[in-house]
Design an enzyme around this catalytic site. Sequence first.
Site, PDB file in Angstrom:
ATOM      1  N   SER A  16       8.920 -19.033  34.771  1.00 39.03           N
ATOM      2  CA  SER A  16       8.406 -17.761  34.251  1.00 39.03           C
ATOM      3  C   SER A  16       9.549 -16.775  34.024  1.00 39.03           C
ATOM      4  CB  SER A  16       7.336 -17.176  35.175  1.00 39.03           C
ATOM      5  OG  SER A  16       7.890 -16.751  36.388  1.00 39.03           O
ATOM      6  N   ASN A  17      10.600 -16.874  34.815  1.00 38.17           N
ATOM      7  CA  ASN A  17      11.763 -16.009  34.557  1.00 38.17           C
ATOM      8  C   ASN A  17      12.464 -16.404  33.262  1.00 38.17           C
ATOM      9  OD1 ASN A  17      12.435 -13.876  36.686  1.00 38.17           O
ATOM     10  ND2 ASN A  17      11.805 -15.638  37.915  1.00 38.17           N
ATOM     11  N   ARG A  94      18.578 -25.665  44.139  1.00 42.18           N
ATOM     12  CA  ARG A  94      19.624 -26.535  44.651  1.00 42.18           C
ATOM     13  C   ARG A  94      20.688 -25.661  45.299  1.00 42.18           C
ATOM     14  NH1 ARG A  94      19.988 -31.688  45.096  1.00 42.18           N
ATOM     15  NH2 ARG A  94      22.226 -31.503  44.737  1.00 42.18           N
ATOM     16  N   ASN A 110      22.035 -15.052  39.818  1.00 43.76           N
ATOM     17  CA  ASN A 110      20.846 -15.647  40.439  1.00 43.76           C
ATOM     18  C   ASN A 110      19.815 -14.550  40.669  1.00 43.76           C
ATOM     19  OD1 ASN A 110      19.265 -17.660  41.785  1.00 43.76           O
ATOM     20  ND2 ASN A 110      19.892 -16.772  43.751  1.00 43.76           N
ATOM     21  N   HIS A 112      16.530 -13.699  43.310  1.00 42.47           N
ATOM     22  CA  HIS A 112      15.955 -14.141  44.584  1.00 42.47           C
ATOM     23  C   HIS A 112      14.787 -13.221  44.938  1.00 42.47           C
ATOM     24  CE1 HIS A 112      15.883 -16.185  48.427  1.00 42.47           C
ATOM     25  NE2 HIS A 112      15.766 -15.002  48.998  1.00 42.47           N
ATOM     26  N   SER A 139      15.908  -9.395  43.968  1.00 48.78           N
ATOM     27  CA  SER A 139      17.312  -9.043  43.776  1.00 48.78           C
ATOM     28  C   SER A 139      17.970  -9.955  42.746  1.00 48.78           C
ATOM     29  CB  SER A 139      18.095  -9.239  45.082  1.00 48.78           C
ATOM     30  OG  SER A 139      17.455  -8.633  46.176  1.00 48.78           O
ATOM     31  N   THR A 144      28.062 -16.238  44.879  1.00 50.98           N
ATOM     32  CA  THR A 144      29.297 -16.621  45.566  1.00 50.98           C
ATOM     33  C   THR A 144      28.976 -17.844  46.422  1.00 50.98           C
ATOM     34  OG1 THR A 144      28.794 -15.198  47.435  1.00 50.98           O
ATOM     35  CG2 THR A 144      30.122 -14.227  45.665  1.00 50.98           C
ATOM     36  N   LEU A 147      25.003 -18.902  50.434  1.00 52.29           N
ATOM     37  CA  LEU A 147      23.651 -19.113  49.901  1.00 52.29           C
ATOM     38  C   LEU A 147      22.909 -17.783  49.792  1.00 52.29           C
ATOM     39  CD1 LEU A 147      21.242 -21.080  49.187  1.00 52.29           C
ATOM     40  CD2 LEU A 147      20.621 -20.879  51.600  1.00 52.29           C
ATOM     41  N   ASP A 148      22.367 -17.511  48.586  1.00 51.29           N
ATOM     42  CA  ASP A 148      21.660 -16.256  48.318  1.00 51.29           C
ATOM     43  C   ASP A 148      22.501 -15.038  48.717  1.00 51.29           C
ATOM     44  OD1 ASP A 148      19.445 -17.570  47.243  1.00 51.29           O
ATOM     45  OD2 ASP A 148      18.553 -17.835  49.221  1.00 51.29           O
TER      46      ASP A 148
HETATM   47  C1  GAR Z   1      11.429 -17.015  41.466  1.00 47.50           C
HETATM   48  O1  GAR Z   1      10.562 -16.277  42.292  1.00 47.50           O
HETATM   49  C2  GAR Z   1      12.868 -16.856  41.936  1.00 47.50           C
HETATM   50  O2  GAR Z   1      13.123 -15.589  42.469  1.00 47.50           O
HETATM   51  C3  GAR Z   1      12.953 -17.925  42.993  1.00 47.50           C
HETATM   52  O3  GAR Z   1      12.259 -19.012  42.424  1.00 47.50           O
HETATM   53  C4  GAR Z   1      11.191 -18.511  41.627  1.00 47.50           C
HETATM   54  C5  GAR Z   1      11.186 -19.235  40.296  1.00 47.50           C
HETATM   55  O4  GAR Z   1      10.063 -18.847  39.549  1.00 47.50           O
HETATM   56  N1  GAR Z   1      14.308 -18.265  43.302  1.00 47.50           N
HETATM   57  C6  GAR Z   1      14.747 -18.507  44.546  1.00 47.50           C
HETATM   58  O5  GAR Z   1      14.008 -18.525  45.512  1.00 47.50           O
HETATM   59  C7  GAR Z   1      16.238 -18.774  44.647  1.00 47.50           C
HETATM   60  N2  GAR Z   1      16.665 -18.757  46.011  1.00 47.50           N
HETATM   61  P1  GAR Z   1       9.954 -19.208  38.009  1.00 47.50           P
HETATM   62  O6  GAR Z   1      10.252 -20.701  37.893  1.00 47.50           O
HETATM   63  O7  GAR Z   1       8.544 -18.886  37.639  1.00 47.50           O
HETATM   64  O8  GAR Z   1      10.973 -18.374  37.265  1.00 47.50           O
END
Ligand code: GAR
Length: 216
Positions: A16-17, A94, A110, A112, A139, A144, A147-148
């Site tokens: 969705s992003n 990953r 990224n 999060h 966020s 870097t 992680l996160d």
């Molecule tokens: C999102 O909520 C993103 O913030 C998270 O995965 C989801 C992907 O949603 N990412 C993490 O947790 C990274 N550590 P999407 O596939 O609908 O964009």
Amino acid sequence: MSATCDVVVLLSGTGSNLQALIDSTRTGDSPVRIAAVISNRADAYGLQRARDAGIDTRSLDHKAFEGREAFDAALIERIDAFNPKLVVLAGFMRILSAGFVRHYQGRLLNIHPSLLPKYKGLHTHQRALEAGDTEHGCSVHFVTEELDGGPLVVQAVIPVELQDSPQSLAQRVHAQEHLIYPMAVRWFAEGRLSLSEQGALLDDTLLAASGHLIRT
Ligand code: GAR
């Protein structure tokens, strides 16, 4: 900056992003061009979204590789074939090797689903509720080796409601993700956002530790 900024998006799931990013490039004046979408899962719905938008896709199964370094090296090859200025992690589930992160230093973003540095890792909405937080959010940060971790670019803060469940919270946070990620990618594409040794710079000014804050 008028030149187009080629972006490669990495994802593992729904995308969705990615969709929000695709939609934001359809405004006509967008400097962002999504050159390719790459997934470690061939069945990721995000790949379908990309194909529907006429964007090149690749999938690379991490299980076919012996170890993280070998997979990441092959991934770098796939990404660099598109010569992107920016690599965008959009739900790419990953852990990245140090070599990968170093290779894209300053051009790897990224998103999060928490107000970092709170709740790195998984189940962020549940954890915010369990902690009794009154505010939660998402966020965007430069990646870097932590992680996160990495310098924050922008955070969207939303109030936690008394009746919130992890699902309802996730939904409202997701809506904010779809606003702040295209915004941050556009800043980068316009040459306004960069990474310095001190942290993230927006318009040549060092951002606060929390990044640019947006409250709803
Ligand atoms: C999102 O909520 C993103 O913030 C998270 O995965 C989801 C992907 O949603 N990412 C993490 O947790 C990274 N550590 P999407 O596939 O609908 O964009």
